[in-house]
Design an enzyme around this catalytic site. Structure first.
Site, PDB file in Angstrom:
ATOM      1  CB  THR A  59       0.862  -5.383 -11.337  1.00  0.00           C
ATOM      2  OG1 THR A  59      -0.502  -4.972 -11.166  1.00  0.00           O
ATOM      3  CG2 THR A  59       1.642  -5.033 -10.079  1.00  0.00           C
ATOM      4  CG  HIS A  70       1.877  -3.620  -4.777  1.00  0.00           C
ATOM      5  ND1 HIS A  70       1.897  -4.188  -6.008  1.00  0.00           N
ATOM      6  CD2 HIS A  70       1.216  -4.502  -4.001  1.00  0.00           C
ATOM      7  CE1 HIS A  70       1.290  -5.360  -5.989  1.00  0.00           C
ATOM      8  NE2 HIS A  70       0.850  -5.570  -4.774  1.00  0.00           N
ATOM      9  CE  LYS A 109      -2.086  -1.567  -8.635  1.00  0.00           C
ATOM     10  NZ  LYS A 109      -1.334  -2.355  -7.676  1.00  0.00           N
ATOM     11  CE1 TYR A 149       1.111  -8.568  -9.278  1.00  0.00           C
ATOM     12  CE2 TYR A 149      -0.557 -10.070  -8.431  1.00  0.00           C
ATOM     13  CZ  TYR A 149       0.246  -8.951  -8.275  1.00  0.00           C
ATOM     14  OH  TYR A 149       0.168  -8.224  -7.127  1.00  0.00           O
ATOM     15  CB  SER A 180      -6.087  -9.335  -8.223  1.00  0.00           C
ATOM     16  OG  SER A 180      -4.887 -10.074  -8.111  1.00  0.00           O
TER      17      SER A 180
HETATM   18  C1  LIG Z   1      -3.946  -7.451   0.592  1.00  0.00           C
HETATM   19  C2  LIG Z   1      -3.516  -6.758  -0.662  1.00  0.00           C
HETATM   20  C3  LIG Z   1      -3.419  -7.494  -1.834  1.00  0.00           C
HETATM   21  C4  LIG Z   1      -3.046  -6.868  -3.018  1.00  0.00           C
HETATM   22  N1  LIG Z   1      -3.026  -7.603  -4.188  1.00  0.00           N
HETATM   23  C5  LIG Z   1      -2.709  -6.993  -5.346  1.00  0.00           C
HETATM   24  C6  LIG Z   1      -2.751  -7.708  -6.563  1.00  0.00           C
HETATM   25  O1  LIG Z   1      -3.089  -8.881  -6.594  1.00  0.00           O
HETATM   26  N2  LIG Z   1      -2.397  -7.054  -7.690  1.00  0.00           N
HETATM   27  C7  LIG Z   1      -2.015  -5.735  -7.698  1.00  0.00           C
HETATM   28  O2  LIG Z   1      -1.687  -5.183  -8.746  1.00  0.00           O
HETATM   29  N3  LIG Z   1      -1.993  -5.033  -6.553  1.00  0.00           N
HETATM   30  C8  LIG Z   1      -2.331  -5.618  -5.390  1.00  0.00           C
HETATM   31  N4  LIG Z   1      -2.360  -4.888  -4.233  1.00  0.00           N
HETATM   32  C9  LIG Z   1      -2.045  -3.449  -4.291  1.00  0.00           C
HETATM   33  C10 LIG Z   1      -3.303  -2.611  -4.554  1.00  0.00           C
HETATM   34  O3  LIG Z   1      -3.743  -2.742  -5.868  1.00  0.00           O
HETATM   35  C11 LIG Z   1      -3.029  -1.112  -4.295  1.00  0.00           C
HETATM   36  O4  LIG Z   1      -1.917  -0.721  -5.078  1.00  0.00           O
HETATM   37  C12 LIG Z   1      -2.757  -0.806  -2.836  1.00  0.00           C
HETATM   38  O5  LIG Z   1      -3.667  -1.485  -2.020  1.00  0.00           O
HETATM   39  C13 LIG Z   1      -2.849   0.684  -2.577  1.00  0.00           C
HETATM   40  O6  LIG Z   1      -2.445   0.985  -1.270  1.00  0.00           O
HETATM   41  P1  LIG Z   1      -3.498   1.284  -0.093  1.00  0.00           P
HETATM   42  O7  LIG Z   1      -4.372   0.103   0.009  1.00  0.00           O
HETATM   43  O8  LIG Z   1      -2.644   1.457   1.124  1.00  0.00           O
HETATM   44  O9  LIG Z   1      -4.242   2.529  -0.454  1.00  0.00           O
HETATM   45  C14 LIG Z   1      -2.726  -5.481  -3.025  1.00  0.00           C
HETATM   46  C15 LIG Z   1      -2.846  -4.760  -1.844  1.00  0.00           C
HETATM   47  C16 LIG Z   1      -3.245  -5.369  -0.670  1.00  0.00           C
HETATM   48  C17 LIG Z   1      -3.389  -4.530   0.574  1.00  0.00           C
END
Ligand SMILES: Cc1cc2nc3c(=O)[nH]c(=O)nc-3n(C[C@H](O)[C@H](O)[C@H](O)COP(=O)(O)O)c2cc1C
Length: 400
Positions: free
Chosen positions: A190, A296, A272, A164, A140
């Site tokens: 994203t 997300h 994404k 981002y 990330s």
């Molecule tokens: C704590 C946390 C932080 C996240 N940070 C990012 C991020 O920095 N960039 C991003 O594109 N998605 C981020 N996501 C989304 C994840 O890439 C992913 O889409 C998501 O966790 C999928 O859902 P699930 O964990 O319920 O399966 C984050 C998700 C969580 C839970």
């Protein structure tokens, strides 16, 4: 076939269960749970309420988080029999990145709030998973360790970079250039986070880790970012965090900007957060290489559709023109199988690996990846398939 005819076995992910049963003979239980739900419960005991809420929570009523899980409930696998499933081949390749199984680690920011080793531990676990080959890790932009530090921790193992899009193009170009030089093999842009979603758990705790200097390593280590500051962030963090808040996201970005990004890098670009078939077609026209169908993890638009519900129409819309990845709600090997059957080329794991990280750092993430691989391998075999390429829509029926 007689015993003597059995071919030597391929990487046998399923055998993880025999390791566990064998340890039971000397009264050892697995150190960590082997289900996502139990992992989450254990992590809840260990984490601060703020950190737990940040990872576990979603937008608004959290109905979208539930919709993600419910979407998997609406499909059932139809196992086929007598097909010789002794050897399975889970290997695949997405946009030139080969992988021992169609599993990747989703980009998750600010992992330092759950474990001090943060992304370094998760990236090392990914690199070591699935025998020598490793599963690809998506780093990330909002990570607690820099692009270069994570690359160094991973060595030759495969990695992608999630962007981002910041306020200023020159910072975006700097991030992308750094990722390219550090051996990341694709840019995952994203699109669903121009603002943070309304997240009641974090609001109740008045908790946004970035404001405390967590998850900003890529910004603080960036020459373009630093050049805009009067004093380096190490000397005067306050203004640096203020500049982060200014730079974090750029809600003016449109399809025209994608063309600009296309010109900045030779790496494949994956968008994404696409969940509409028309956006998927638009992405083909914009010249990107892949999509990551995702909401997300229900953290952005409360009340939006479950991510899996979006997948079949998007696969139909893009045909074979784009690579398709999927995340949001994947909790079991059977979930991975269903997403593959509905059109994904590979599937990203999110929260479950973060719970493993919270509980035991790198070994905790390795544990989660091993059981997901074992469960996927067993689901494949017991459903009558020997390769992921064979898994298609006819493997599923709608639930009654
Ligand atoms: C704590 C946390 C932080 C996240 N940070 C990012 C991020 O920095 N960039 C991003 O594109 N998605 C981020 N996501 C989304 C994840 O890439 C992913 O889409 C998501 O966790 C999928 O859902 P699930 O964990 O319920 O399966 C984050 C998700 C969580 C839970």
């Amino acid at each position: 076939m007689t015993d003597a005819d059995l071919p030597a076995s391929s990487p046998d992910f399923a055998s993880f269960q025999y390791e566990i049963y064998a340890a039971g003979l000397i009264d050892q239980r697995p150190a960590l749970p082997v289900s996502a739900e139990q992992l989450q419960q254990s992590a809840k005991q260990q984490l601060s309420p703020e950190a737990y809420g940040y990872v576990a929570g979603g937008a608004g009523s959290e109905r979208t988080m539930r919709a993600n899980l419910d979407a998997f409930e609406r499909w059932r696998i139809v196992p086929r029999m007598l097909r010789d499933v002794s050897l399975r081949d889970l290997t695949t390749s997405v946009l030139g990145t080969s992988m021992p199984a169609p599993l990747m680690l989703a980009p998750v920011g600010v992992q330092s709030i759950v474990h001090p080793d943060a992304e370094l531990a998760a990236a090392r676990a990914a690199a070591r998973a699935a025998a020598a080959h490793g599963l690809p890790f998506i780093l990330s932009t909002a990570a607690s360790h820099s692009i270069e530090q994570v690359a160094e921790a991973m060595g030759q193992a495969r990695r992608w970079y999630q962007l981002y899009w910041p306020r200023e193009r020159r910072l975006a170009a700097s991030f992308v250039g750094r990722a390219e030089r550090a051996g990341y093999e694709a840019i995952v842009l994203t699109l669903d986070t121009w603002f943070l979603g309304w997240r009641p758990r974090d609001l109740a705790n008045a908790y946004l880790p970035f404001l405390k200097g967590e998850g900003v390593a890529n910004y603080f280590s960036d020459p373009v970012f630093r050049a805009a500051l009067e004093k380096p962030p190490e000397e005067d963090p306050g203004p640096a965090i203020g500049h982060w808040a200014y730079q974090f996201a750029n809600p003016t970005v449109t399809w025209e900007d994608i063309e600009w990004l296309r010109e900045q890098t030779r790496l494949p670009i994956v968008l994404k957060g696409i969940v509409h078939a028309e956006d998927a077609r638009r992405a083909v026209d914009a010249g990107v290489d892949g999509l990551l169908v995702s909401n997300h993890g229900g953290r952005q638009v409360d009340g939006s559709l479950g991510a899996l519900d979006a997948l079949p129409a998007i696969r139909e819309a893009v045909g074979g023109e784009l690579a398709l990845l999927f995340d949001s709600g994947v909790r079991t090997g059977a979930d991975v199988f269903k997403a593959l059957a509905l059109g994904a080329d590979a599937v990203c794991i999110g929260r479950p690996y973060v719970w493993g990280l919270a509980l035991d750092g790198q070994p905790g993430v390795e544990h989660v990846l091993r059981w997901l691989l074992a469960e996927l391998d067993l689901t494949l075999a017991l459903s009558g398939y020997t390769s992921v390429a064979q898994v298609a829509a006819e493997a599923l029926v709608p639930a009654p």
